[in-house]
Design an enzyme around this catalytic site. Structure first.
Site, PDB file in Angstrom:
ATOM      1  N   TRP A 169      36.677   3.472 -13.536  1.00 26.84           N
ATOM      2  CA  TRP A 169      37.728   3.968 -12.023  1.00 26.84           C
ATOM      3  C   TRP A 169      38.986   4.487 -12.821  1.00 26.84           C
ATOM      4  O   TRP A 169      40.117   4.149 -12.585  1.00 26.84           O
ATOM      5  CB  TRP A 169      37.948   2.875 -11.280  1.00 26.84           C
ATOM      6  CG  TRP A 169      36.683   2.850  -9.987  1.00 26.84           C
ATOM      7  CD1 TRP A 169      36.246   3.588  -8.929  1.00 26.84           C
ATOM      8  CD2 TRP A 169      36.191   1.437  -9.871  1.00 26.84           C
ATOM      9  NE1 TRP A 169      35.359   3.128  -8.238  1.00 26.84           N
ATOM     10  CE2 TRP A 169      34.532   1.506  -9.189  1.00 26.84           C
ATOM     11  CE3 TRP A 169      35.466   0.367 -10.484  1.00 26.84           C
ATOM     12  CZ2 TRP A 169      33.838   0.968  -8.422  1.00 26.84           C
ATOM     13  CZ3 TRP A 169      34.492  -0.501 -10.339  1.00 26.84           C
ATOM     14  CH2 TRP A 169      33.874   0.000  -9.461  1.00 26.84           C
ATOM     15  N   HIS A 177      38.995   3.469  -5.200  1.00 26.08           N
ATOM     16  CA  HIS A 177      38.305   4.112  -3.939  1.00 26.08           C
ATOM     17  C   HIS A 177      39.319   3.834  -2.823  1.00 26.08           C
ATOM     18  O   HIS A 177      40.368   3.387  -2.659  1.00 26.08           O
ATOM     19  CB  HIS A 177      37.241   3.164  -4.561  1.00 26.08           C
ATOM     20  CG  HIS A 177      37.647   1.901  -5.186  1.00 26.08           C
ATOM     21  ND1 HIS A 177      36.766   0.753  -5.790  1.00 26.08           N
ATOM     22  CD2 HIS A 177      38.384   1.230  -5.227  1.00 26.08           C
ATOM     23  CE1 HIS A 177      37.455  -0.524  -6.302  1.00 26.08           C
ATOM     24  NE2 HIS A 177      38.387  -0.058  -5.798  1.00 26.08           N
ATOM     25  N   ARG A 226      40.516  10.331  -9.007  1.00 30.44           N
ATOM     26  CA  ARG A 226      40.175   9.279 -10.055  1.00 30.44           C
ATOM     27  C   ARG A 226      39.971  10.884 -11.313  1.00 30.44           C
ATOM     28  O   ARG A 226      40.539  12.143 -10.255  1.00 30.44           O
ATOM     29  CB  ARG A 226      38.045   9.232 -10.056  1.00 30.44           C
ATOM     30  CG  ARG A 226      37.482   8.851  -9.030  1.00 30.44           C
ATOM     31  CD  ARG A 226      36.477   8.151  -9.441  1.00 30.44           C
ATOM     32  NE  ARG A 226      36.876   6.970  -8.083  1.00 30.44           N
ATOM     33  CZ  ARG A 226      35.075   6.724  -7.766  1.00 30.44           C
ATOM     34  NH1 ARG A 226      34.596   7.164  -8.656  1.00 30.44           N
ATOM     35  NH2 ARG A 226      35.358   5.217  -6.490  1.00 30.44           N
ATOM     36  N   GLN A 236      36.417   8.917   0.724  1.00 23.42           N
ATOM     37  CA  GLN A 236      35.757   8.013   1.180  1.00 23.42           C
ATOM     38  C   GLN A 236      35.655   7.440   2.419  1.00 23.42           C
ATOM     39  O   GLN A 236      36.621   7.667   2.700  1.00 23.42           O
ATOM     40  CB  GLN A 236      36.107   6.795   0.001  1.00 23.42           C
ATOM     41  CG  GLN A 236      35.326   7.326  -1.804  1.00 23.42           C
ATOM     42  CD  GLN A 236      35.334   5.874  -2.137  1.00 23.42           C
ATOM     43  OE1 GLN A 236      36.272   5.310  -2.442  1.00 23.42           O
ATOM     44  NE2 GLN A 236      34.296   5.985  -3.343  1.00 23.42           N
ATOM     45  N   VAL A 291      31.139  -7.237  -5.572  1.00 25.17           N
ATOM     46  CA  VAL A 291      30.152  -7.617  -4.140  1.00 25.17           C
ATOM     47  C   VAL A 291      29.315  -8.562  -5.726  1.00 25.17           C
ATOM     48  O   VAL A 291      28.704  -8.750  -5.720  1.00 25.17           O
ATOM     49  CB  VAL A 291      29.704  -6.393  -3.711  1.00 25.17           C
ATOM     50  CG1 VAL A 291      30.137  -5.934  -2.304  1.00 25.17           C
ATOM     51  CG2 VAL A 291      29.026  -5.440  -4.824  1.00 25.17           C
ATOM     52  N   ALA A 297      29.861  -5.221   2.189  1.00 27.39           N
ATOM     53  CA  ALA A 297      30.628  -4.024   2.260  1.00 27.39           C
ATOM     54  C   ALA A 297      29.813  -3.361   1.484  1.00 27.39           C
ATOM     55  O   ALA A 297      28.789  -3.304   1.154  1.00 27.39           O
ATOM     56  CB  ALA A 297      31.950  -4.596   1.538  1.00 27.39           C
TER      57      ALA A 297
HETATM   58  N1  PHE Z   1      33.854   1.254  -3.940  1.00 28.40           N
HETATM   59  C1  PHE Z   1      32.961   1.658  -4.249  1.00 28.40           C
HETATM   60  C2  PHE Z   1      33.029   2.764  -5.414  1.00 28.40           C
HETATM   61  O1  PHE Z   1      33.786   3.527  -5.194  1.00 28.40           O
HETATM   62  C3  PHE Z   1      31.679   2.105  -3.513  1.00 28.40           C
HETATM   63  C4  PHE Z   1      31.257   0.154  -2.807  1.00 28.40           C
HETATM   64  C5  PHE Z   1      32.078  -0.605  -2.005  1.00 28.40           C
HETATM   65  C6  PHE Z   1      30.672  -0.828  -3.205  1.00 28.40           C
HETATM   66  C7  PHE Z   1      32.009  -0.963  -1.141  1.00 28.40           C
HETATM   67  C8  PHE Z   1      30.334  -1.655  -2.772  1.00 28.40           C
HETATM   68  C9  PHE Z   1      30.518  -1.727  -1.633  1.00 28.40           C
HETATM   69  O2  PHE Z   1      32.023   3.061  -6.317  1.00 28.40           O
END
Ligand code: PHE
Length: 356
Positions: free
Chosen positions: A165, A186, A212, A226, A269, A323
């Site tokens: 990221w 994100h 990004r 997103q 997660v 999530a």
């Molecule tokens: N934030 C992650 C991404 O941008 C996506 C994600 C969100 C994954 C929530 C797991 C839970 O790649």
């Protein structure tokens, strides 16, 4: 005397003059031509007046009768003039009306209608599906602190996962309380912001723009959208996650869509998964769109990491959550078979108009 003018002569001349005057008058087609006629027949040295000069040669007793007739002729001519003037004016008015006519029964000039951008359209569709499942739409800032974008999401400074990221820094001072200020990579920081301010249960979706530091290509843009999802409650489980995302995929891509969960890694997660749907182009047999795998990867998800729950003062022993996060343009690309994400930002009307 043979050349002596008689009353009968003058009367005959008057009658002839009146006829001539009427004839000429009728031939005029423009109001402006009338003034010449008025001078000719009714003017102080006009033809009627001139005729009356002959009155002097008549016997006294005949003069009043002929004089009266002359006045009557003058009055009739004046009336005729007025009538002709009015008629011409009416005619011109009719002409003007005709020229300026507005046919209200004609179809109007077409108004070129705008439309919502395809990203907005698919975004609304996605949010609608989750709203119907009881998720509330919330938003967070695009310019974000390191603390929300990374640290509280279990991505501490110098964690290798930050490589996934890389972003644009607005103020790169990691010694500040909330760390550097950056463009969020994100929508996951919205999870933290919501949990920080809301006691459980929570059930939200958070749409928005993310950034990004990318070398742009057919599947990567430096700016895209997103949708984040988060549900936390006392007995929220992986089964809830699978149920919600399966319902979502079938709503968006069709009732026969099969859904696959693969293990994956995201620091915030545990366990984490990537969700794929059966390719809706070939039905799973394998084609160019799914690169002959039969599957299309649509989003990342997982159970909220206990470290994230702790960071927002949720007790991981009492609460659990799931999530997920998906790229909006990517969903549109999968749904409509678009092969280059850059179309979404080129503003090419030929592309955009396909989404009317
Ligand atoms: N934030 C992650 C991404 O941008 C996506 C994600 C969100 C994954 C929530 C797991 C839970 O790649």
């Amino acid at each position: 005397m043979a050349d002596e003018t008689t009353a009968a002569d003058i009367v005959a001349q008057l009658e002839a003059l009146e006829r001539e005057a009427h004839d000429r008058l009728e031939q005029f087609t423009a109001e402006s031509d009338l003034s010449e006629w008025r001078t000719d027949y009714l003017g102080r040295s006009g033809k009627v007046t001139q005729l009356l000069r002959g009155l002097g040669g008549l016997p006294k007793e005949e003069r009043p009768r002929v004089g009266q007739l002359a006045n009557t002729v003058k009055a009739r001519l004046a009336e005729a003039l007025e009538a002709q003037q009015a008629a011409l004016r009416r005619g011109q008015h009719a002409e003007t009306l005709k020229a300026e006519a507005l046919d209200v029964t004609l179809p109007g000039a077409p108004v070129r209608m705008g439309q919502l951008h395809p990203t907005t359209q698919i975004l609304n569709e996605i949010l609608g599906i989750f709203e119907r499942m009881g998720f509330m739409v919330v938003e967070g800032p695009e310019v974000e602190w390191d603390r929300y974008n990374f640290a509280m999401l279990n991505i501490p400074a110098n964690h290798p996962a930050r490589d996934m990221w890389d972003t644009f820094y607005v103020d790169a001072d990691p010694t500040k309380n909330f760390g550097s200020m950056l463009l969020r990579t994100h929508t996951s920081p919205v999870q933290v912001r919501i949990m920080e301010n809301t006691p459980p249960p929570v059930r939200i979706v958070a749409p928005g723009r993310v950034y990004r530091n990318e070398a742009t290509d057919a599947s990567h843009e430096a700016i895209f959208y997103q949708v984040e999802g988060l549900a936390v409650d006392e007995r929220t489980s992986m089964a809830d996650l699978k149920g919600v995302l399966t319902a979502f995929a079938r709503d968006l891509f069709g009732a026969n869509t099969r859904v696959r969960f693969n293990c994956s890694y995201f620091p915030f997660v545990e366990p984490g998964a990537e969700v794929s749907i059966s390719c809706h182009v070939c039905g799973g047999d394998g084609c160019r769109v799914c690169k002959h795998t039969g599957w299309l990867e649509v989003l990342g998800c997982g159970m909220v990491h206990p470290n994230v729950l702790e960071a927002v003062n949720y007790d991981p022993a009492q609460y659990a959550g799931f999530a997920f996060g998906m790229g909006v343009e990517r969903i549109a690309m999968l749904k409509y078979g678009i092969d280059d994400i850059r179309y979404f930002y080129n503003n090419d009307i030929r592309f955009l108009q396909q989404f009317r």
